[in-house]
Motif scaffolding. Structure first.
Motif, PDB file in Angstrom:
ATOM      1  N   VAL A 299     -10.293   4.765 -15.580  1.00  0.00           N
ATOM      2  CA  VAL A 299     -10.320   5.406 -16.897  1.00  0.00           C
ATOM      3  C   VAL A 299     -10.764   6.875 -16.822  1.00  0.00           C
ATOM      4  O   VAL A 299     -10.246   7.723 -17.546  1.00  0.00           O
ATOM      5  N   ALA A 300     -11.697   7.181 -15.921  1.00  0.00           N
ATOM      6  CA  ALA A 300     -12.192   8.558 -15.848  1.00  0.00           C
ATOM      7  C   ALA A 300     -12.951   8.778 -14.547  1.00  0.00           C
ATOM      8  O   ALA A 300     -13.405   7.829 -13.908  1.00  0.00           O
ATOM      9  N   ILE A 301     -13.085  10.044 -14.166  1.00  0.00           N
ATOM     10  CA  ILE A 301     -13.875  10.395 -12.981  1.00  0.00           C
ATOM     11  C   ILE A 301     -15.317  10.580 -13.464  1.00  0.00           C
ATOM     12  O   ILE A 301     -15.768  11.687 -13.764  1.00  0.00           O
ATOM     13  N   GLY A 302     -16.044   9.472 -13.554  1.00  0.00           N
ATOM     14  CA  GLY A 302     -17.437   9.502 -14.006  1.00  0.00           C
ATOM     15  C   GLY A 302     -17.567   9.367 -15.513  1.00  0.00           C
ATOM     16  O   GLY A 302     -16.588   9.291 -16.248  1.00  0.00           O
ATOM     17  N   GLU A 303     -18.804   9.269 -15.948  1.00  0.00           N
ATOM     18  CA  GLU A 303     -19.207   9.288 -17.365  1.00  0.00           C
ATOM     19  C   GLU A 303     -18.872   8.002 -18.122  1.00  0.00           C
ATOM     20  O   GLU A 303     -19.742   7.398 -18.709  1.00  0.00           O
ATOM     21  N   ILE A 304     -17.618   7.580 -18.167  1.00  0.00           N
ATOM     22  CA  ILE A 304     -17.274   6.316 -18.841  1.00  0.00           C
ATOM     23  C   ILE A 304     -16.560   5.414 -17.833  1.00  0.00           C
ATOM     24  O   ILE A 304     -16.028   5.890 -16.839  1.00  0.00           O
ATOM     25  N   GLY A 305     -16.560   4.113 -18.076  1.00  0.00           N
ATOM     26  CA  GLY A 305     -15.832   3.193 -17.205  1.00  0.00           C
ATOM     27  C   GLY A 305     -16.598   2.843 -15.946  1.00  0.00           C
ATOM     28  O   GLY A 305     -17.831   2.855 -15.924  1.00  0.00           O
ATOM     29  N   HIS A 306     -15.869   2.546 -14.872  1.00  0.00           N
ATOM     30  CA  HIS A 306     -16.471   1.938 -13.690  1.00  0.00           C
ATOM     31  C   HIS A 306     -16.674   2.902 -12.526  1.00  0.00           C
ATOM     32  O   HIS A 306     -17.120   2.496 -11.463  1.00  0.00           O
ATOM     33  N   ILE A 307     -16.329   4.157 -12.694  1.00  0.00           N
ATOM     34  CA  ILE A 307     -16.548   5.137 -11.619  1.00  0.00           C
ATOM     35  C   ILE A 307     -17.821   5.914 -11.949  1.00  0.00           C
ATOM     36  O   ILE A 307     -17.956   6.475 -13.048  1.00  0.00           O
TER      37      ILE A 307
END
Ligand SMILES: [Zn+2]
Length: 515
Positions: free
Chosen positions: A84-92
């Motif tokens: 979903v995203a590179i950091g901040e939200i989701g699983h990364i």
């Protein structure tokens, strides 16, 4: 005079001889291509599975795909992650970008600023060691570098997406989300734009076989699959279709574009299970069709520019207060009615089937009139008044839920604004040129109009914009959309003040001139 001519002729014969000799040696395989021309573009690709298999049933796998490019002194990495995203939200996690970049720098001596990581923005679940597997993909790509020809092109796909913001007759905007109800149809005055361009960058091996396809398109890959299950969604299916059709070893890297306000079509369908696969297949097939029209050639233009820009942060304290006041007004405007949901629904059916004689058969109404009575008529007008108030209450409730959801986003970011203690946020911007293909990035969800503006202003024919790259700062709507704060997700799930758009677009134009 004579002497000069002879000299020139003998000089050109000399050059011709060297070119011929080199051609014979290279074609004959006596010396590797890279030794002839230091600036020859070389590329390697790899893909690694990043599906979290512990997160429930898997519908289709999630991947990280890496493309490593090198010409002379310049090396760059393009990474596409089904996340979903590179950091901040989701699983990364927030340290993912730094971890991956330093490993690439330490082991492959590639500058961190030359590493581009784009999240497809699918809402699938990636494994917890996604950083390790990302490096693994880059490392594998580095072990398989081959000389390549490149080409760029465009094709249009307009069947699979729609703008999710609606212009309303009252001047506000509302959006299409599962988090709340749509506004009533009668309030909608128009819809926003879409960008039908698929931006395509093609890399072929010297024998003509395609090594990699990089394609850029703007759509939220959030359609899901029937029955649920972990999925790389629309863009995962599209990449699979491209890879399946181009043969063993070809990698298709999707780079998400300016999809901030772009939804898949039929996003709120309640009659059929929502299915990303046909939409992804259409995107993949349109990309494949375009590939037939794109020639690849030897092109050594290769440039990477990485810059940081400070953008102004929004202070939405006043907006929050006025939305809270509106919530109170809406609550006070609810009115009691005699009916409830159980009686309301059959009444609606009856009054729509027979608007003239809804409560009983026509003869009863006629007998009433004959006797000078108006009992049925009075009952009907009372029922109509109650239904109308009940519907009004429902619309107020829907407005309350929309406001409440967006207020929660605003309050969250306002707390972040106060905690940040400064009025700006630094964003990393990357500009990349490979042959005719020109790409700009942004670490957030750009509205589609921003991408359209940059493409319009660019001096380069094949200019594309990838949001969701090298970080995540939430939505980045236009200054115009930010007049609507609190009414739609993009303008509420946002850190930026309206002035950001002009600064960013000006910066992009300057960057394009340097590429
Ligand atoms: Zn989004």
């Amino acid at each position: 005079m004579m002497d000069t001519n002879v000299k020139t002729m003998s000089g050109s014969y000399h050059r011709m001889f060297i070119v011929l000799l080199l051609t014979v040696l290279v074609v004959g395989g006596f010396i590797p291509m890279s030794h002839v021309n230091a600036a020859q573009l070389r590329a390697g690709v790899a893909k690694v599975d990043i599906t979290d298999t512990t997160a429930g049933p898997v519908n289709n796998r999630l991947y990280v795909r890496a493309l490593l490019l090198n010409a002379g002194e310049t090396t760059a990495v393009i990474i596409s992650v089904d996340a979903v995203a590179i950091g901040e939200i989701g699983h990364i996690s927030n340290n993912y970008l730094g971890i991956v970049r330093s490993q690439i720098e330490n082991e492959l001596q590639i500058k961190p600023g030359n590493v581009l990581i784009n999240a497809s923005h699918c809402h699938g679940v990636v494994c917890s060691d996604v950083d390790r597997r990302t490096f693994q993909a880059v490392k594998e790509a580095s072990l398989n570098m081959v000389p390549v020809n490149v080409g760029a092109g465009i094709r249009y796909e307009e069947r699979i997406m729609e703008n999710r913001r609606h212009r309303l007759k009252n001047g506000q905007e509302a959006d299409v989300r599962h988090a709340y109800s749509l506004v009533p149809d009668e309030e909608v005055a128009g819809v926003g734009p879409v960008d039908p361009e698929i931006g395509i960058f093609r890399l072929d091996r010297k024998d003509g076989r395609t090594l990699a396809v990089v394609y850029n398109f703007a759509i939220h890959p959030i359609q899901g699959v029937p029955g649920g299950g972990n999925t790389a969604d629309i863009t995962g299916f599209a990449s699979q279709v491209i890879e399946d059709n181009l043969g063993e070893g070809t990698i298709a890297l999707f780079l998400q574009g300016c999809a901030g306000d772009i939804n898949p079509v039929w996003y709120k369908d309640v009659n059929h299970p929502r299915d990303a696969e046909p939409l992804g297949n259409m995107l993949g097939l349109s990309t494949l069709r375009a590939l037939r029209e794109i020639d690849s050639k030897s092109d050594v233009r290769f440039k990477v520019i990485n810059e940081v820009l400070a953008l102004p942060r929004a202070d939405n304290a006043q907006r929050i207060l006025s939305l809270e006041a509106e919530q109170e007004r809406l609550l006070q405007s609810l009115r009691g009615t005699s009916i409830n949901l159980k009686t309301f629904i059959p009444l609606v059916v009856k009054y729509n089937i027979s608007s003239e004689y809804p409560s009983y058969y026509s003869h009863a109404y006629m007998h009433d009139i004959g006797r000078g009575k108006d009992g049925l008529e009075k009952l009907d007008s009372e029922n109509r008044r109650n239904m109308s108030q009940y519907i009004q209450n429902i619309h107020i409730m829907e407005q309350l839920t929309r406001n409440q959801t967006n207020l929660a986003l605003l309050s969250k970011h306002q707390a972040g604004f106060i905690a940040a203690g400064k009025g700006t946020i630094d964003v990393e911007l990357l500009g990349l040129r490979i042959g005719e293909f020109v790409l700009l990035t942004f670490p957030g969800e750009l509205s589609v109009q921003i991408g359209l503006n940059i493409k319009n202003m660019s001096p380069h024919e094949f200019t594309f914009v990838a949001g969701y790259t090298n970080g995540y700062i939430y939505y980045a709507p236009t200054a115009e959309q930010l007049r609507n704060v609190g009414r739609a997700q993009e303008d509420s799930d946002c850190l930026l003040a309206p002035e950001w758009q002009k600064l960013y677009e000006e910066k992009m134009i300057a960057l394009l001139r340097k590429l």
